[in-house]
Design a protein around this motif. Structure first.
Motif, mmCIF file in Angstrom:
data_model
loop_
_atom_site.group_PDB
_atom_site.id
_atom_site.type_symbol
_atom_site.label_atom_id
_atom_site.label_comp_id
_atom_site.label_asym_id
_atom_site.label_seq_id
_atom_site.Cartn_x
_atom_site.Cartn_y
_atom_site.Cartn_z
ATOM 1 N N GLN A 118 -102.629 -75.683 -111.948
ATOM 2 C CA GLN A 118 -103.765 -75.290 -111.111
ATOM 3 C C GLN A 118 -103.366 -74.200 -110.132
ATOM 4 O OE1 GLN A 118 -106.700 -79.048 -110.505
ATOM 5 N NE2 GLN A 118 -104.725 -79.219 -109.505
ATOM 6 N N ASP A 119 -102.220 -74.363 -109.493
ATOM 7 C CA ASP A 119 -101.763 -73.364 -108.519
ATOM 8 C C ASP A 119 -101.518 -72.017 -109.187
ATOM 9 O OD1 ASP A 119 -101.928 -75.264 -106.585
ATOM 10 O OD2 ASP A 119 -99.761 -75.649 -106.433
ATOM 11 N N ARG B 106 -104.983 -70.490 -109.717
ATOM 12 C CA ARG B 106 -105.512 -70.076 -108.413
ATOM 13 C C ARG B 106 -104.800 -68.828 -107.911
ATOM 14 N NH1 ARG B 106 -104.165 -74.842 -104.946
ATOM 15 N NH2 ARG B 106 -105.163 -73.608 -103.274
ATOM 16 N N ASP B 107 -103.454 -68.882 -107.995
ATOM 17 C CA ASP B 107 -102.658 -67.736 -107.528
ATOM 18 C C ASP B 107 -102.950 -66.488 -108.354
ATOM 19 O OD1 ASP B 107 -100.019 -66.539 -106.234
ATOM 20 O OD2 ASP B 107 -99.867 -66.287 -108.421
ATOM 21 N N GLN C 227 -106.432 -65.072 -107.622
ATOM 22 C CA GLN C 227 -106.474 -64.501 -106.282
ATOM 23 C C GLN C 227 -105.794 -63.134 -106.254
ATOM 24 O OE1 GLN C 227 -104.761 -66.939 -103.194
ATOM 25 N NE2 GLN C 227 -104.957 -65.354 -101.636
ATOM 26 N N TYR D 175 -112.216 -63.158 -102.286
ATOM 27 C CA TYR D 175 -111.853 -64.349 -103.047
ATOM 28 C C TYR D 175 -112.148 -65.591 -102.224
ATOM 29 C CZ TYR D 175 -108.872 -67.913 -105.196
ATOM 30 O OH TYR D 175 -108.404 -69.064 -105.762
ATOM 31 N N GLU E 107 -112.257 -70.110 -102.661
ATOM 32 C CA GLU E 107 -112.016 -71.269 -103.516
ATOM 33 C C GLU E 107 -112.465 -72.544 -102.795
ATOM 34 O OE1 GLU E 107 -107.368 -72.336 -102.545
ATOM 35 O OE2 GLU E 107 -107.811 -71.002 -104.245
ATOM 36 N N LYS F 257 -112.290 -76.863 -103.244
ATOM 37 C CA LYS F 257 -111.758 -78.015 -103.953
ATOM 38 C C LYS F 257 -112.894 -78.984 -104.267
ATOM 39 C CE LYS F 257 -108.102 -81.510 -103.741
ATOM 40 N NZ LYS F 257 -107.566 -81.125 -105.051
ATOM 41 N N TRP G 198 -111.192 -77.434 -109.010
ATOM 42 C CA TRP G 198 -111.433 -76.340 -108.082
ATOM 43 C C TRP G 198 -112.543 -75.429 -108.604
ATOM 44 C CZ3 TRP G 198 -108.727 -75.513 -103.477
ATOM 45 C CH2 TRP G 198 -107.591 -76.319 -103.288
ATOM 46 N N ASN G 199 -113.293 -74.843 -107.631
ATOM 47 C CA ASN G 199 -114.212 -73.745 -107.929
ATOM 48 C C ASN G 199 -113.649 -72.493 -107.275
ATOM 49 O OD1 ASN G 199 -116.056 -75.309 -109.343
ATOM 50 N ND2 ASN G 199 -117.246 -75.795 -107.502
ATOM 51 N N LEU G 200 -113.339 -71.492 -108.071
ATOM 52 C CA LEU G 200 -112.769 -70.243 -107.577
ATOM 53 C C LEU G 200 -113.798 -69.138 -107.778
ATOM 54 C CD1 LEU G 200 -109.280 -70.588 -109.321
ATOM 55 C CD2 LEU G 200 -110.085 -71.673 -107.204
#
Length: 417
Positions: free
Chosen positions: A81-82, A85-86, A89, A99, A101, A103, A108-110
């Motif tokens: 997940q990270d 996300r990373d 982003q 950007y 996000e 939780k 997650w919703n990004l």
């Protein structure tokens, strides 16, 4: 939700072109993210040219398999997940978009937005139970982009227009034409039943056409599944066509009957649509046939016809000789007795004329569809004869049981051979 439960991760990714957050440097990225199989390198971000379509092909699709699916351990959930996300982003940041996000209960919703706050892309991470293993997680990726969203909206629009067109066509007559089959030629006023036009779609050279758009559908050879399709103003195209049962509303000029009839696709040679469709065809059509095929008058007419055929058959010399070999002392009828041979004849006759084999008529009067006129009348006649035959002293004669008599003679003929 306990740690040992099997989870799934669904990633819905749409195009993004930058983020408003400060870009990360390599020193800002944790070692666990860099060790993830979904780590997004700066080189890959540059190659994407800001397009999620391209990014998908060189990042997510490239690092997964089986339609963007991965199977990872529970310990890898956070790291994966990270990494996503990373990666998203930094992708957003590189192209100067904002950007955000959030939780959720299961992930997650990004979100990425451009400088005008227009949505440039989203990523949704969802975890769910896959029941594969208590120690493994199924991760799936669904990739979207502004272009894909636009295509989806356009497809939905086209589908709605198609639905509206089909709804209109279901309430109209036509197109009319001529049907050529192995047992004759028929004029039809539409494809469908007495209550509804059957709106069919045909794909010719990767383009969709309705029946009203065609000139003809023609079988290329006997017993072949290949047909030639010809759309108006277009070249003909040959393709394999496995059609379901085709129902036509027949306009019988000889009898004046208008009725719905079902045809076996294997018996269809050609469906030819009239080049000029009169405007009067395109109106709300009648809800019932102009004839009651099960009226007593028509059933009696058919019964007399079969009695006549059975009588002619009975008067033939060959038939008389055949019946003498199997008949009762009076020589005029066959009586079912207790012998196994006669029971065999009885069972054979009853099976041949069973409703399953012959009475093929739709039960609903509103959408009455027949296989053929002869079958429809024979169905009711044989039901009448079966009721008579249930009596122990039933006699099979041309006058009493014409259909049974005809079949019995054919059965005896096969028996002799």
């Amino acid at each position: 939700m306990t740690l040992y439960r099997t989870l799934g991760m669904l990633l819905v990714i749409a195009s993004a072109t930058g983020c408003s957050t400060n870009p990360k440097t390599n020193n800002d990225i944790s070692p666990s993210v860099k060790n993830s199989g979904l780590y997004l390198s700066e080189e890959t971000i540059k190659k994407s040219n800001g397009s999620m379509e391209i990014l998908d092909s060189i990042w997510l699709t490239l690092t997964t398999n089986d339609h963007r699916k991965l199977l990872i351990s529970n310990e890898e959930i956070t790291m994966t997940q990270d990494a996503v996300r990373d990666g998203l982003q930094r992708f957003c940041s590189y192209y100067n978009n904002s950007y955000n996000e959030t939780k959720t209960e299961f992930g997650w919703n990004l979100e990425c937005k451009d400088r005008k706050s227009n949505l440039a892309g989203t990523v949704t991470i969802v975890r769910y139970n896959t029941n594969i293993s208590p120690y493994k997680v199924s991760m799936e990726f669904e990739v979207n982009s502004p272009e894909r969203i636009a295509r989806k909206l356009e497809q939905e629009k086209l589908s709605e227009l198609k639905k509206q067109r089909q709804t209109i066509q279901k309430g109209l007559n036509g197109p009319r034409g001529t049907l050529y089959t192995t047992d004759g030629t028929y004029r039809f006023i539409r494809i469908g039943t007495m209550t509804e036009t059957d709106v069919r779609s045909y794909y010719i050279n990767d383009k969709e056409y309705l029946s009203e758009d065609l000139e003809y559908i023609s079988r290329v050879a006997p017993k072949s599944s290949d047909f030639e399709f010809k759309a108006k103003g277009k070249p003909a195209s040959k393709q394999t066509w496995y059609s379901p049962v085709e129902k036509f509303v027949i306009n019988d000029k000889k009898t004046g009957y208008i009725y719905a009839r079902a045809f076996n696709p294997a018996d269809i040679i050609k469906i030819e649509f009239d080049s000029n469709q009169p405007e009067k065809d395109y109106k709300i059509y009648p809800t019932s046939s102009n004839v009651d095929f099960l009226s007593e008058d028509l059933l009696e007419k058919y019964r007399n016809k079969m009695i006549n055929e059975a009588t002619i058959l009975a008067n033939k010399k060959e038939t008389k000789n055949l019946l003498n070999a199997f008949s009762t002392p009076d020589g005029n009828s066959i009586v079912f007795g207790d012998s196994s041979e006669r029971r065999m004849f009885r069972d054979d006759i009853r099976y041949t004329f069973s409703p399953v084999n012959l009475c093929r008529i739709y039960p609903s009067a509103e959408v009455q569809v027949i296989i053929s006129l002869e079958d429809t009348w024979a169905c009711r006649e044989i039901q009448r004869e079966r009721n008579i035959l249930e009596r122990n002293d039933a006699r099979i004669t041309p006058e009493i049981l014409p259909l049974y008599f005809i079949h019995l003679v054919k059965t005896l003929q096969r028996r002799v051979k």
